[in-house]
Every structure is written in structure tokens, then in C-alpha cells.
Design a protein around this motif. Structure first.
Motif, PDB file in Angstrom:
ATOM      1  N   SER A   1       0.937  -0.913  -0.286  1.00 49.53           N
ATOM      2  CA  SER A   1       0.211   0.217  -0.024  1.00 49.53           C
ATOM      3  C   SER A   1       0.893   1.413   0.206  1.00 49.53           C
TER       4      SER A   1
ATOM      5  N   THR B   1       0.616   3.681   1.650  1.00 49.55           N
ATOM      6  CA  THR B   1       1.101   3.679   3.423  1.00 49.55           C
ATOM      7  C   THR B   1       2.012   3.030   3.891  1.00 49.55           C
TER       8      THR B   1
ATOM      9  N   LEU C   1       5.626   4.680   2.869  1.00 49.48           N
ATOM     10  CA  LEU C   1       5.415   6.128   3.771  1.00 49.48           C
ATOM     11  C   LEU C   1       6.038   5.655   4.891  1.00 49.48           C
TER      12      LEU C   1
ATOM     13  N   THR D   1      -4.696  16.616   3.763  1.00 55.32           N
ATOM     14  CA  THR D   1      -4.022  15.353   2.938  1.00 55.32           C
ATOM     15  C   THR D   1      -4.301  14.157   3.735  1.00 55.32           C
TER      16      THR D   1
ATOM     17  N   ALA E   1      -2.969   8.737   6.137  1.00 53.84           N
ATOM     18  CA  ALA E   1      -1.585   8.142   5.929  1.00 53.84           C
ATOM     19  C   ALA E   1      -0.980   8.588   5.920  1.00 53.84           C
TER      20      ALA E   1
ATOM     21  N   ASP F   1       5.532  12.679  -0.426  1.00 52.19           N
ATOM     22  CA  ASP F   1       4.551  11.645  -0.531  1.00 52.19           C
ATOM     23  C   ASP F   1       3.549  12.291  -1.595  1.00 52.19           C
TER      24      ASP F   1
ATOM     25  N   GLN G   1      -0.493  10.849  -5.195  1.00 50.93           N
ATOM     26  CA  GLN G   1      -1.781  11.441  -5.556  1.00 50.93           C
ATOM     27  C   GLN G   1      -0.719  12.275  -6.793  1.00 50.93           C
TER      28      GLN G   1
ATOM     29  N   SER H   1       1.160   5.540  -3.895  1.00 56.91           N
ATOM     30  CA  SER H   1       0.424   4.596  -3.344  1.00 56.91           C
ATOM     31  C   SER H   1      -0.171   3.749  -5.474  1.00 56.91           C
TER      32      SER H   1
ATOM     33  N   TYR I   1      -3.281   1.874  -4.747  1.00 60.07           N
ATOM     34  CA  TYR I   1      -5.485   2.386  -4.711  1.00 60.07           C
ATOM     35  C   TYR I   1      -6.131   2.476  -5.559  1.00 60.07           C
TER      36      TYR I   1
ATOM     37  N   LYS J   1      -6.255   5.531  -7.698  1.00 56.11           N
ATOM     38  CA  LYS J   1      -5.213   6.493  -8.363  1.00 56.11           C
ATOM     39  C   LYS J   1      -5.217   6.610  -9.556  1.00 56.11           C
TER      40      LYS J   1
ATOM     41  N   GLY K   1      -2.065  -1.651  -3.453  1.00 55.18           N
ATOM     42  CA  GLY K   1       0.160  -1.331  -3.672  1.00 55.18           C
ATOM     43  C   GLY K   1       0.729  -0.209  -3.125  1.00 55.18           C
TER      44      GLY K   1
END
Ligand SMILES: *Cc1c(COP(=O)(O)O)cnc(C)c1O
Length: 370
Positions: free
Chosen positions: A53, A55, A58, A79, A82, A151, A154, A175, A177, A180, A187
Motif C-alpha cells: 500500500s 501507507t 510511507l 491530505t 495516512a 508523498d 497522488q 500508492s 490504490y 489512483k 499497492g
């Protein structure tokens, strides 16, 4: 209904997954390694560590950068949760700094006053698909010897000065997800040019054991591994991400042109030398508009136009962050924008006709209510 997000899975992804399912190796294996290799090439960086993920990416990044108990990490309250949760997961303190009203990204001018002896890192977010203010923030990090953890969850394929998102700090995180710009279901990926950080992240995703010597645990770790099934989807998505981003950008160009000069609506800005990949196209619905933001949301829904609010409440106002002493009024811009923001659909499956319909629908509000 024009949906706010829609995963795009085509026959290539399906075939690739079936190949893995039939291979007899479905957890982390050679396809994950290939995905990591291709991902480093696409970003122009040395190391990539695939995880399950954004998360997890990070969390690996904070661990690798040595963030630990008692440390402080500066980030934005505007934001996805996560971003700041991982700071608490490392028993450090999230130190929020207000955002800029034009990009919704962390305001560099307000960072220095928050730096203390305990500050170890800045965690800027490339919100909605536009990279943070690299010039100003990297300068501060250098001056105070702070790590930068970007981060970029996105911002797949976003650029600043023709350099890719995720490469501007010591570590970058993505990410994959399902909503996205690029997806594997669930992932994530951590990228870095620092070999030691890459090794630490690989250990952290695998219960604290080195990938060479099994059952020897160097430190606490987790099971953050990606499966070959997910990586197979990722490899196919990687071939398409540029085209998908270009389609998003085209949609936003038409939308911004169509929504200009509507009293009370503020459309997104793209900073000079930045390539914004519009994970979200977020407008501000101010007091001057004919409807409130929430009325507009409901009206669009009646017309079968999906929209979403990213984010309805800044992080400092949620209970587990309030415990650090934060209260309403601490970050006035983030609080105001949380009441004004509204994201409209621009993903690659939104057609030009859909975009024209969105424009027409919003323009009619002005006329009808006059
Ligand atoms: C999606 C996202 C994450 C977390 O990614 P997951 O894959 O959902 O764990 C982190 N930060 C930001 C800014 C995100 O948008």
C-alpha cells in the motif's frame, strides 16, 4: 452517472494476472522484481521497493530515514490521513503547517517557525497531482539538515522542471490504490537513490529480516510485501500511465476554459515549470457562488455528475491528532478550503462530451438563479 473515479482494467492486465496465477508463484517473486526495475526506469531513480500500500511505502520511508520516538516531522493537515498516521506509527510527532490557498500544498513560508531541535524531516505531499514547492522547501531542508520524504501517492508521472514526482526528496512514496492514476488494486512503492534506505525498507517490509539471510531478524518489521499478482497489473499500468495522464490533462483544459468567469468558482492553478497530472481536479466554491458547496454537490448528483470532497475535515481536527494539542483555528486556510473544495471527474474514462455536460450544468446554475 459520470463517476468521480473508475479503475481501468483491460485485457492486458487480465492476461498478465492469469499468467501469474498459472505460474505457481503468486506472492512476492520475479514479477515484483521486474515491476521495481521498470518503476526505477520510469522515474529516473536508482532503487524502488514495492509494498502492499501507499501507507506501507510511507511507513518504510520514515523507518529508513530513521524517524523514531521523540522526533518531529513537519507535514500538511490537508491530505489523506495516512500521510500523518505513519508519523505516529513511528512514535514521532506530526507538526502541521498550514497550506497555500492556490495549490492546496504546504506553505513553505510557515515551515521555519515550526522547526525545533527535535525536527528530523519534512513530509510534503504532491496534492491532487501537483508537486510541492520544491525550490523553497528543499532549501529549508538543506539549511536545517532535515530529510525530505515526498508523498507522491497522488502524483504518478507529475513533473517539476522535467523531473519526475517522488525524486525530489531523500525518499518518495506512491500508492496504487484502485482510484489512483495508476493502480494495482492495493499497492505502493518507495523510491530512493540511497542504497542503505532501500535495504532498510526491504527489511522492514519483510519482518525485519534481510532478503539474503532468512530467519535472522535485525529489527521489528512488518509484512508489507506486494504480490506478483498486483505487480503484474502494475507492469501493464506503467505502460499506459502517460496516456492516461495526458487524457486527464486534456479534460482539465476544457473544464478550466469552460468554467472561467463564473462568479464564486475558483479553478485549479498549474504552477510554472510544473506538470500537474490531476489525480483530482479540485475547484473552490466560495460564498460568491449562487449555491453552497454542498448544494452544488447535491445538484450535480441529481444531474448524474459525481463529485467528491477531498478533504472535508483537516487532519488536526480528528481525535488522534487533537491529542497533540491541536484545535480549531490553528490552520485557517486548511479549515476554510475544507469547506470550499469540490473535486469534479476528469479521469481518462470521462469523455469530452461528459466534460461539456459538466460545464453546461454548472453554467446553468448561474443563469437559472439570476
Ligand atoms: C492514497 C494516499 C495515501 C495512501 O495510500 P494507500 O495505498 O491507500 O495506503 C497516502 N497519501 C496520499 C496523499 C494518498 O492520496
Amino acid at each position: 452517472m459520470i463517476k468521480i473515479a473508475q479503475p481501468i482494467i483491460k485485457k492486458e492486465e487480465i492476461r498478465a494476472v492469469v499468467r501469474v496465477l498459472k505460474s505457481g508463484m503468486i506472492a512476492q517473486g520475479p514479477i515484483v522484481a521486474e515491476f521495481e526495475k521498470r518503476f526505477t526506469d520510469s522515474c529516473g531513480i536508482k532503487y524502488a521497493v514495492a509494498v502492499n500500500s501507499g501507507t506501507a511505502a510511507l511507513h518504510c520511508a520514515l523507518y529508513a530515514a530513521g524517524i523514531n520516538e521523540g522526533d518531529e516531522v513537519i507535514t500538511t493537515p490537508f491530505t489523506f490521513v495516512a500521510t500523518a498516521n505513519v508519523i505516529i506509527m513511528q512514535r514521532a510527532k506530526p507538526v502541521f503547517v498550514d497550506i497555500l490557498p492556490d495549490t492546496f500544498n504546504i506553505d513553505p513560508a510557515k515551515i521555519e517557525e515550526k522547526i525545533t531541535k527535535k525536527t528530523k524531516a519534512i513530509l510534503p505531499v504532491d496534492l491532487y497531482g501537483q508537486i510541492y514547492d520544491v525550490g523553497a522547501i528543499n532549501k529549508i531542508a538543506k539549511k536545517y539538515k532535515l530529510k525530505i520524504i515526498e508523498d507522491a501517492c497522488q502524483a504518478h508521472g507529475a513533473e517539476f522542471n522535467h523531473k519526475k514526482a517522488g525524486t525530489f526528496g531523500d525518499v518518495g512514496c506512491f500508492s496504487f490504490y484502485a482510484t489512483k492514476n495508476m493502480i494495482t488494486g492495493e499497492g505502493g512503492m518507495m523510491i530512493t537513490n540511497n542504497e542503505e534506505y532501500a535495504e532498510l525498507a526491504k527489511r522492514f517490509r519483510h519482518h525485519g529480516q534481510s532478503e539474503k539471510t532468512r530467519y535472522q531478524y535485525f529489527d521489528l518489521g512488518f509484512n508489507y510485501r506486494m504480490t506478483d499478482i498486483a505487480a503484474a497489473i502494475g507492469l501493464e499500468q506503467l505502460k499506459k500511465i502517460n496516456d492516461y495522464n495526458e487524457k486527464r490533462i486534456k479534460n482539465t483544459q476544457i473544464l478550466t476554459e469552460g468554467l472561467k468567469n463564473i462568479k464564486g468558482l475558483i479553478t485549479p492553478i498549474i504552477k510554472k515549470n510544473y506538470k500537474h497530472v490531476f489525480h483530482q481536479y479540485t475547484i473552490r466554491v466560495t460564498d460568491e457562488f449562487k449555491m453552497t458547496r454542498d448544494e452544488l454537490t447535491n445538484y450535480l448528483k441529481e444531474k448524474e455528475i459525481g463529485s467528491a470532497i477531498f478533504y472535508p475535515k483537516p487532519l488536526h481536527l480528528h481525535p488522534h491528532f487533537k491529542k497533540f494539542g491541536y484545535k480549531k483555528g490553528d490552520f485557517p486556510i486548511a479549515e476554510k478550503l475544507s469547506e470550499e473544495c469540490l473535486s469534479l471527474p476528469v479521469h481518462p474514462l470521462v469523455s469530452e462530451k461528459d466534460i461539456r455536460f459538466i460545464i453546461k450544468t454548472i453554467k446553468e446554475i448561474q443563469l437559472c438563479l439570476n
